[in-house]
Design a protein around this motif. Structure first.
Motif, mmCIF file in Angstrom:
data_model
loop_
_atom_site.group_PDB
_atom_site.id
_atom_site.type_symbol
_atom_site.label_atom_id
_atom_site.label_comp_id
_atom_site.label_asym_id
_atom_site.label_seq_id
_atom_site.Cartn_x
_atom_site.Cartn_y
_atom_site.Cartn_z
ATOM 1 N N MET A 96 45.632 33.891 40.332
ATOM 2 C CA MET A 96 45.360 35.159 41.016
ATOM 3 C C MET A 96 45.102 34.859 42.482
ATOM 4 O O MET A 96 44.820 33.725 42.854
ATOM 5 C CB MET A 96 44.110 35.861 40.451
ATOM 6 N N TYR A 97 45.183 35.910 43.272
ATOM 7 C CA TYR A 97 44.798 35.781 44.674
ATOM 8 C C TYR A 97 43.931 36.974 45.057
ATOM 9 O O TYR A 97 44.078 38.065 44.518
ATOM 10 C CB TYR A 97 46.013 35.646 45.597
ATOM 11 N N ASN A 98 43.002 36.726 45.964
ATOM 12 C CA ASN A 98 42.091 37.754 46.439
ATOM 13 C C ASN A 98 42.459 38.066 47.875
ATOM 14 O O ASN A 98 42.445 37.183 48.734
ATOM 15 C CB ASN A 98 40.648 37.283 46.342
ATOM 16 N N GLN A 99 42.783 39.334 48.096
ATOM 17 C CA GLN A 99 43.162 39.777 49.426
ATOM 18 C C GLN A 99 42.344 41.021 49.750
ATOM 19 O O GLN A 99 42.349 41.984 48.976
ATOM 20 C CB GLN A 99 44.653 40.088 49.427
ATOM 21 N N ASN A 100 41.613 40.967 50.833
ATOM 22 C CA ASN A 100 40.766 42.088 51.257
ATOM 23 C C ASN A 100 39.787 42.510 50.160
ATOM 24 O O ASN A 100 39.558 43.689 49.932
ATOM 25 C CB ASN A 100 41.622 43.286 51.692
ATOM 26 N N GLY A 101 39.246 41.531 49.431
ATOM 27 C CA GLY A 101 38.243 41.808 48.410
ATOM 28 C C GLY A 101 38.796 42.271 47.071
ATOM 29 O O GLY A 101 38.031 42.584 46.167
ATOM 30 N N GLU A 102 40.116 42.294 46.912
ATOM 31 C CA GLU A 102 40.723 42.757 45.659
ATOM 32 C C GLU A 102 41.541 41.635 45.022
ATOM 33 O O GLU A 102 42.384 41.016 45.665
ATOM 34 C CB GLU A 102 41.632 43.957 45.946
ATOM 35 N N TRP A 103 41.274 41.396 43.723
ATOM 36 C CA TRP A 103 42.016 40.379 42.976
ATOM 37 C C TRP A 103 43.344 40.941 42.493
ATOM 38 O O TRP A 103 43.416 42.075 42.030
ATOM 39 C CB TRP A 103 41.204 39.894 41.775
ATOM 40 N N ASN A 104 44.391 40.106 42.597
ATOM 41 C CA ASN A 104 45.743 40.452 42.144
ATOM 42 C C ASN A 104 46.278 39.293 41.312
ATOM 43 O O ASN A 104 46.149 38.134 41.714
ATOM 44 C CB ASN A 104 46.674 40.664 43.348
ATOM 45 N N THR A 105 46.899 39.612 40.184
ATOM 46 C CA THR A 105 47.441 38.542 39.344
ATOM 47 C C THR A 105 48.708 37.973 39.960
ATOM 48 O O THR A 105 49.368 38.593 40.784
ATOM 49 C CB THR A 105 47.760 39.050 37.925
ATOM 50 N N HIS A 106 49.029 36.772 39.502
ATOM 51 C CA HIS A 106 50.222 36.078 39.956
ATOM 52 C C HIS A 106 51.108 35.771 38.759
ATOM 53 O O HIS A 106 50.621 35.283 37.732
ATOM 54 C CB HIS A 106 49.816 34.777 40.657
ATOM 55 N N SER A 107 52.356 36.110 38.853
ATOM 56 C CA SER A 107 53.372 35.722 37.884
ATOM 57 C C SER A 107 53.061 36.215 36.478
ATOM 58 O O SER A 107 52.839 37.393 36.263
ATOM 59 C CB SER A 107 53.543 34.194 37.941
ATOM 60 N N LYS A 108 52.988 35.298 35.533
ATOM 61 C CA LYS A 108 52.856 35.616 34.102
ATOM 62 C C LYS A 108 51.408 35.698 33.636
ATOM 63 O O LYS A 108 51.147 35.796 32.450
ATOM 64 C CB LYS A 108 53.591 34.549 33.298
ATOM 65 N N TYR A 109 50.457 35.671 34.552
ATOM 66 C CA TYR A 109 49.050 35.608 34.186
ATOM 67 C C TYR A 109 48.385 36.985 34.157
ATOM 68 O O TYR A 109 48.738 37.880 34.913
ATOM 69 C CB TYR A 109 48.286 34.687 35.143
ATOM 70 N N CYS A 110 47.404 37.111 33.269
ATOM 71 C CA CYS A 110 46.555 38.294 33.207
ATOM 72 C C CYS A 110 45.152 37.815 32.836
ATOM 73 O O CYS A 110 44.978 36.668 32.415
ATOM 74 C CB CYS A 110 47.080 39.306 32.188
ATOM 75 N N PHE A 111 44.160 38.682 33.010
ATOM 76 C CA PHE A 111 42.783 38.308 32.710
ATOM 77 C C PHE A 111 42.163 39.337 31.782
ATOM 78 O O PHE A 111 42.245 40.534 32.032
ATOM 79 C CB PHE A 111 41.977 38.147 33.997
ATOM 80 N N ILE A 112 41.555 38.823 30.720
ATOM 81 C CA ILE A 112 41.047 39.630 29.629
ATOM 82 C C ILE A 112 39.537 39.437 29.504
ATOM 83 O O ILE A 112 39.054 38.305 29.475
ATOM 84 C CB ILE A 112 41.723 39.216 28.294
ATOM 85 N N LYS A 113 38.817 40.549 29.387
ATOM 86 C CA LYS A 113 37.369 40.491 29.167
ATOM 87 C C LYS A 113 37.117 40.495 27.665
ATOM 88 O O LYS A 113 37.563 41.409 26.956
ATOM 89 C CB LYS A 113 36.680 41.695 29.810
ATOM 90 N N PRO A 114 36.415 39.468 27.158
ATOM 91 C CA PRO A 114 36.094 39.481 25.726
ATOM 92 C C PRO A 114 35.192 40.667 25.406
ATOM 93 O O PRO A 114 34.393 41.081 26.242
ATOM 94 C CB PRO A 114 35.372 38.151 25.506
ATOM 95 N N ILE A 115 35.343 41.211 24.196
ATOM 96 C CA ILE A 115 34.493 42.332 23.806
ATOM 97 C C ILE A 115 33.390 41.828 22.886
ATOM 98 O O ILE A 115 33.546 40.821 22.198
ATOM 99 C CB ILE A 115 35.295 43.479 23.146
ATOM 100 N N LYS A 116 32.280 42.530 22.916
ATOM 101 C CA LYS A 116 31.149 42.159 22.061
ATOM 102 C C LYS A 116 31.537 42.324 20.602
ATOM 103 O O LYS A 116 32.371 43.162 20.253
ATOM 104 C CB LYS A 116 29.943 43.033 22.386
ATOM 105 N N GLN A 117 30.910 41.523 19.771
ATOM 106 C CA GLN A 117 31.185 41.555 18.347
ATOM 107 C C GLN A 117 30.949 42.950 17.778
ATOM 108 O O GLN A 117 29.946 43.593 18.072
ATOM 109 C CB GLN A 117 30.293 40.533 17.627
ATOM 110 N N LYS A 118 31.894 43.403 16.987
ATOM 111 C CA LYS A 118 31.775 44.711 16.340
ATOM 112 C C LYS A 118 31.002 44.555 15.038
ATOM 113 O O LYS A 118 30.952 43.475 14.451
ATOM 114 C CB LYS A 118 33.171 45.283 16.060
#
Length: 185
Positions: A96-118
């Motif tokens: 990822m790259y951060n430009q002007n305080g905002e993160w942007n993904t690069h290429s084939k990457y994404c970012f996932i937040k784990p969820i709390k156990q159900k």
């Protein structure tokens, strides 16, 4: 290749401030969990025509700034090292790259937040729901597949590569690690 330097001039992010006191969390140069993963762009490749500019911040692989020891026990810098505090970064070494305080993904990457156990009758031995999360930073391929930021998804086992972005634990994933988009009925 981009020319970068470690953010704040440090190869390792092994100092945490707690109550106004700095604590060293690891003294091992071989500990990849504390290697600095943020790089400041010093120069972009001459033929580069993308969005990244000088002074932007790249989220890089943990080996970029790491020191290792060769077979004779001599301390060495990794293959990305150029000179002084400068390093070369290619397209596969940042996510990822951060430009002007905002993160942007690069290429084939994404970012996932784990969820709390159900709630479940099955003991999962984790505070997180296994193999599930929500999309926080998305790439164009996932958008083209009809996914959106905030979608609850499942992902392949052993694809979790943790990063802390803005103090939040996120997993870096590849597009093809995403297996299911969950919908509510």
């Amino acid at each position: 290749m981009f020319i970068v330097r470690p953010l704040d001039g440090r190869r390792y992010d092994n100092i945490k401030n707690i109550g106004g006191v700095d604590f060293i969390t690891s003294t091992s140069k071989e500990d990849h969990t504390v290697s600095n993963r943020l790089a400041e762009v010093i120069n972009v490749p001459l033929t580069y025509d993308g969005n990244i500019k000088v002074n932007d911040i790249l989220l890089v692989h943990h080996n970029v700034f790491k020191v290792y020891y060769d077979m004779r026990g001599r301390e060495k810098s990794g293959a990305s090292f150029f000179k002084d505090d400068l390093f070369f970064i290619d397209d596969e070494q940042y996510f990822m790259y951060n430009q002007n305080g905002e993160w942007n993904t690069h290429s084939k990457y994404c970012f996932i937040k784990p969820i709390k156990q159900k709630d479940s009758t099955i003991n999962k031995n984790s505070q997180e729901e296994p193999l599930m999360g929500t999309i926080v930073y998305i790439n164009q391929k996932l958008l083209d597949l009809g996914l959106s930021i905030g979608d609850e998804i499942s992902f392949e086992p052993d694809s979790e590569y943790p990063f802390y972005i803005n103090g939040e634990k996120l997993y870096r994933m590849l597009t093809n690690n995403i297996t299911i988009k969950w919908t509510t009925t």
